[in-house]
Design an enzyme around this catalytic site. Structure first.
Site, PDB file in Angstrom:
ATOM      1  CD  GLU A   1      -2.785  -1.312   2.169  1.00 47.08           C
ATOM      2  OE1 GLU A   1      -3.027  -0.623   2.983  1.00 47.08           O
ATOM      3  OE2 GLU A   1      -3.459  -2.304   2.430  1.00 47.08           O
TER       4      GLU A   1
ATOM      5  CG  ASN B   1      -0.508   7.113   5.012  1.00 49.37           C
ATOM      6  OD1 ASN B   1      -1.226   8.043   5.707  1.00 49.37           O
ATOM      7  ND2 ASN B   1       0.025   7.794   3.808  1.00 49.37           N
TER       8      ASN B   1
ATOM      9  CG  HIS C   1     -13.877 -13.953   8.079  1.00 47.57           C
ATOM     10  ND1 HIS C   1     -13.847 -15.028   7.526  1.00 47.57           N
ATOM     11  CD2 HIS C   1     -15.186 -13.819   8.671  1.00 47.57           C
ATOM     12  CE1 HIS C   1     -14.979 -15.693   7.629  1.00 47.57           C
ATOM     13  NE2 HIS C   1     -15.679 -14.917   8.268  1.00 47.57           N
ATOM     14  CD  GLU C   2      -8.867  -6.622   9.667  1.00 54.93           C
ATOM     15  OE1 GLU C   2      -8.763  -6.191   8.532  1.00 54.93           O
ATOM     16  OE2 GLU C   2      -7.688  -7.055   9.741  1.00 54.93           O
TER      17      GLU C   2
ATOM     18  CD  GLU D   1      -5.164  -4.888   4.721  1.00 52.49           C
ATOM     19  OE1 GLU D   1      -6.159  -6.001   5.449  1.00 52.49           O
ATOM     20  OE2 GLU D   1      -5.830  -3.844   4.500  1.00 52.49           O
TER      21      GLU D   1
ATOM     22  CD  GLU E   1      -6.306  -2.941   0.631  1.00 58.77           C
ATOM     23  OE1 GLU E   1      -6.839  -1.809   0.796  1.00 58.77           O
ATOM     24  OE2 GLU E   1      -5.829  -3.629   1.492  1.00 58.77           O
TER      25      GLU E   1
ATOM     26  CD  GLU F   1      -8.075   0.937   2.772  1.00 56.97           C
ATOM     27  OE1 GLU F   1      -9.240   0.097   2.669  1.00 56.97           O
ATOM     28  OE2 GLU F   1      -7.110   0.470   3.396  1.00 56.97           O
TER      29      GLU F   1
END
Ligand code: NOJ
Ligand code: CA
Length: 710
Positions: free
Chosen positions: A178, A199, A422-423, A492, A510, A516
């Site tokens: 990211e 970040n 699901h985090e 992630e 991602e 975001e």
């Protein structure tokens, strides 16, 4: 239809080049139309070397290959060729969902069998494949007496560039992709300067290396993109940069916990590394056309995935990112480790039954088939900023104000499927313990996709998101998903390496700075050049869950942030950024009564074919895609911070048919900074052979739906 013909010795063998009076035997392999050629030879001390030519011009100069092992000498020289095998393949396979239906897999291959001249006489193969859109090679280690496992301390594959190419790169971060892309010469790449940024919840940049895909343009206008294919049971590869000699060397992601980079069992079966890939093109747009990465993966192993339907989705998501509601409910962790509702609920919880119904109703009304709900389960009170995240998230238990079962049923009645969330908060062992139960519960509820997340440093400490241990975790999730008919959209994640061919339940991920960041990044979000770079870098790896579609671009609840595109560009992203799931990420109320929302309702998500009409890296790109089973086409074009005129030639349409075109264009006075929402919607008739000039403003774009007239 598969047509594999084995040609015993089609390769142009035995070119002799002279070097310091010695004669070196060069074995060469060309792609079917001879666009690319790989030459392989052993240097005088028996070091394997290769070079790559594109149309007779060297694009990778002599580069060596080798490995450092634990408890074994390095494998780098003293080798001899004991055999070579070659073959030619021309087959076509079908994508169950994708940016096109049919994919041609056409290549010539060469396997070089090598052996050490002296003891321990280790044997290994180098397997090359030459395609017209690039090349790939991998290493194969053969079982050896007395060696149970192969423990790789590092892989030393070199890519010797021929000059100081312009490069679009992100740092070789072991924990996240990211990052914003940097555009510099190879000599100017300085990843270590990016170590400190505020970040990201996790980041580790140990070397001056870059992550892949990394894309370059030579001074002769040849485009190269370096990546890997079929990353299986191995560590992710970054590329270490030598700023002076322009040499890239593989640097595998490590593990501080285990002290090595890769461990593989070598007692019975051959060990194969991922493919090292170079996409090679004369035009930037051809990089997007290339199917090299998926072609270098194995065919579908999990069978029919028609239980997953490519779809657009809305969700309880953006409202958390713009601080309108929260993921957590306000529960308390009791002393015996249970979440209890002791009356401290703050009333800002987003994932309530009532709110979810509102999203389901909105989706149903607009023909949108999915609703993602984040923050539905217990654990969010201890999410970011906690060291001890093991055992915190529970993937079965909803918060008291969220009736999961009833909502799954409610959605089903309205033709809308809930998308599970699901985090894991970077605690994959906690997740693995619950994986079967959680996926079983989903299958009982008729929920066929999940968005996973891995925010935070990995527990156990010393592991990184992109190391072998996590590569295997992400694979386990895919395999378990296949068992329960669950498709995975990982955030992630480990990078995409074409695994979607083998596991078509790997629907998206991602692995970049997504939308975001525009909501909360301290640097103000993604600049307008971000996506015109992403299209030629990250997107070459595979589908992206970017989550386009913000209409309320100025973000009134966020003082220091806004979206750095026009509204027309937000629409264009549905076509430009490929994914079989596309979010309409804004709040339902921001879409109500907005004529431009019609484009999101109409646009396809599963494609018969894709044509990249024009583009330059970091500047602009225009893509046309034909929707499967309707004959409708959609076009998206985006530009960076510069305004420009683009010409669209509708030659891709079918002869003799007429289409109703709706153009969603930047208004003349639109600008991403101060007038982003100004959009003109124009209805025209379109036919093959027509061309149209369209002005894109700064940070702007155009989206066109081209619907076949009945
Ligand atoms: C980061 C993901 O990218 C984002 O989409 C998600 O909302 C949060 N993690 C919470 O899981
Ligand atoms: Ca993220």
């Amino acid at each position: 239809m598969t047509k594999t013909k084995t040609i015993l010795l089609f390769i142009t063998l035995v070119l002799i080049i002279s070097c310091k009076q010695e004669q070196l035997i060069v074995t060469s392999l060309s792609s079917p139309k001879k666009s690319n050629t790989i030459e392989f030879y052993l240097s005088q001390d028996g070091t394997p070397q290769y070079l790559v030519k594109h149309k007779n011009q060297i694009v990778i100069d002599s580069s060596s290959m080798g490995f450092d092992f634990k408890n074994q000498p390095s494998l780098k020289n003293g080798l001899q060729i004991i055999d070579t095998r070659s073959n030619s393949v021309d087959e076509t396979w079908e994508m169950q969902w994708g940016e096109q239906r049919k994919v041609r897999n056409h290549y010539n291959e060469l396997i070089i069998e090598l052996e050490e001249i002296a003891a321990p006489n280790r044997k290994f193969n180098i397997h090359f494949k030459a395609y017209d859109d690039g090349i790939g090679f991998r290493y194969e280690f053969l079982p050896q007496q007395g060696v149970d496992s192969l423990i790789v301390m590092d892989e030393n594959t070199e890519f010797q560039l021929t000059g100081d190419h312009t490069t679009w790169w992100i740092p070789g971060d072991w924990d996240t992709y990211e990052h914003l892309y940097n555009t510099t010469k190879v000599s100017e790449i300085n990843a270590l300067a990016l170590k400190d940024h505020n970040n990201l919840a996790q980041t580790a940049i140990p070397e001056n290396a870059v992550n892949t895909p990394v894309t370059m343009r030579t001074s002769d206008g040849i485009y190269l993109s370096f990546h890997e294919a079929n990353l299986t049971d191995y560590a992710g590869m970054t590329l270490k940069i030598d700023n002076d000699t322009f040499k890239l060397t593989s640097e595998l992601v490590g593990s501080d916990r285990l002290g090595y980079k890769v461990k593989r069992n070598l007692s019975k079966k051959m060990v194969k590394t991922p493919w090292r890939t170079i996409q090679i093109a004369d035009k930037a747009t051809e990089l997007i056309d290339s199917k090299l990465i998926v072609n270098l993966n194995e065919p579908n192993k999990i069978g029919d995935v028609s239980w997953f339907e490519p779809k657009k989705y809305v969700g309880i998501w953006w409202e958390m990112h713009i601080d309108k509601s929260s993921w957590d409910y306000g529960m308390t962790l009791s002393e015996d480790g249970k979440w209890i509702d002791n009356g401290k609920a703050h009333g800002r919880h987003g994932a309530t039954t009532k709110n979810a119904k509102r999203y389901i109703d909105f989706a149903a009304k607009n023909g949108i088939k999915g609703v993602l709900v984040e923050g539905w389960n217990t654990g969010w009170e201890r999410w970011i900023g906690f060291e001890d995240r093991e055992g915190v998230f529970d993937f079965i238990t909803p918060y008291p104000d969220y009736d999961l079962k009833a909502l799954a049923q409610y959605g089903k009645e309205k033709g809308v499927e809930i998308i599970m969330h699901h985090e894991t908060s970077g605690a994959p062992r906690t997740y693995e313990k619950q994986l079967d139960t959680a996926f079983h519960m989903m299958s009982q509820l008729g929920i066929h996709s999940v968005k996973t997340g891995y925010v935070g440093k990995i527990i156990p400490k010393g592991e990184y998101h992109h190391g072998q241990w996590m590569v295997n975790h992400y694979r386990k999730v895919l395999e378990t998903g296949a068992k329960y008919k669950v498709a995975i959209n990982a955030h992630e994640p480990i990078k995409a390496t074409g695994i979607r061919r083998t596991y078509p339940n790997a629907i998206a991920r991602e692995g970049l700075r997504g939308q975001e960041f525009n909501a909360w990044a301290a640097d103000g979000g993604n600049p307008p050049e971000h996506l015109p770079i992403v299209a030629f870098t990250r997107m070459l790896a595979g589908p992206i869950d970017f989550t386009p579609g913000v209409f309320d671009i100025s973000l009134p609840t966020k003082e220091n942030n806004q979206i750095n595109t026009t509204l027309a560009q937000q629409l264009a992203l549905y076509v430009v950024v490929y994914s079989p799931i596309q979010m309409a990420c804004d709040l339902p109320e921001n879409y109500e009564n907005q004529p431009a929302f019609q484009f999101i309702k109409d646009v396809g998500v599963n494609w018969e074919q894709t044509i990249v009409l024009n583009g330059e890296i970091g500047d602009y790109v225009t893509i046309a895609r034909e929707e499967r089973n309707t004959g409708n086409w959609f076009v998206g074009s985006i530009t960076d911070e510069n305004k420009r005129e683009i010409t669209i030639n509708f030659d891709f349409l079918e002869e003799g048919k007429t289409y109703h075109g709706i153009l969603y264009k930047d208004a003349d006075d639109a600008h991403y900074k101060n007038n982003p929402k100004a959009i003109d919607i124009e209805h025209i008739e379109i036919e093959k052979g027509m061309t149209k000039k369209i002005n894109l403003v700064e940070g702007g774009g155009v989206a066109i739906s081209i619907m076949l007239k009945q």
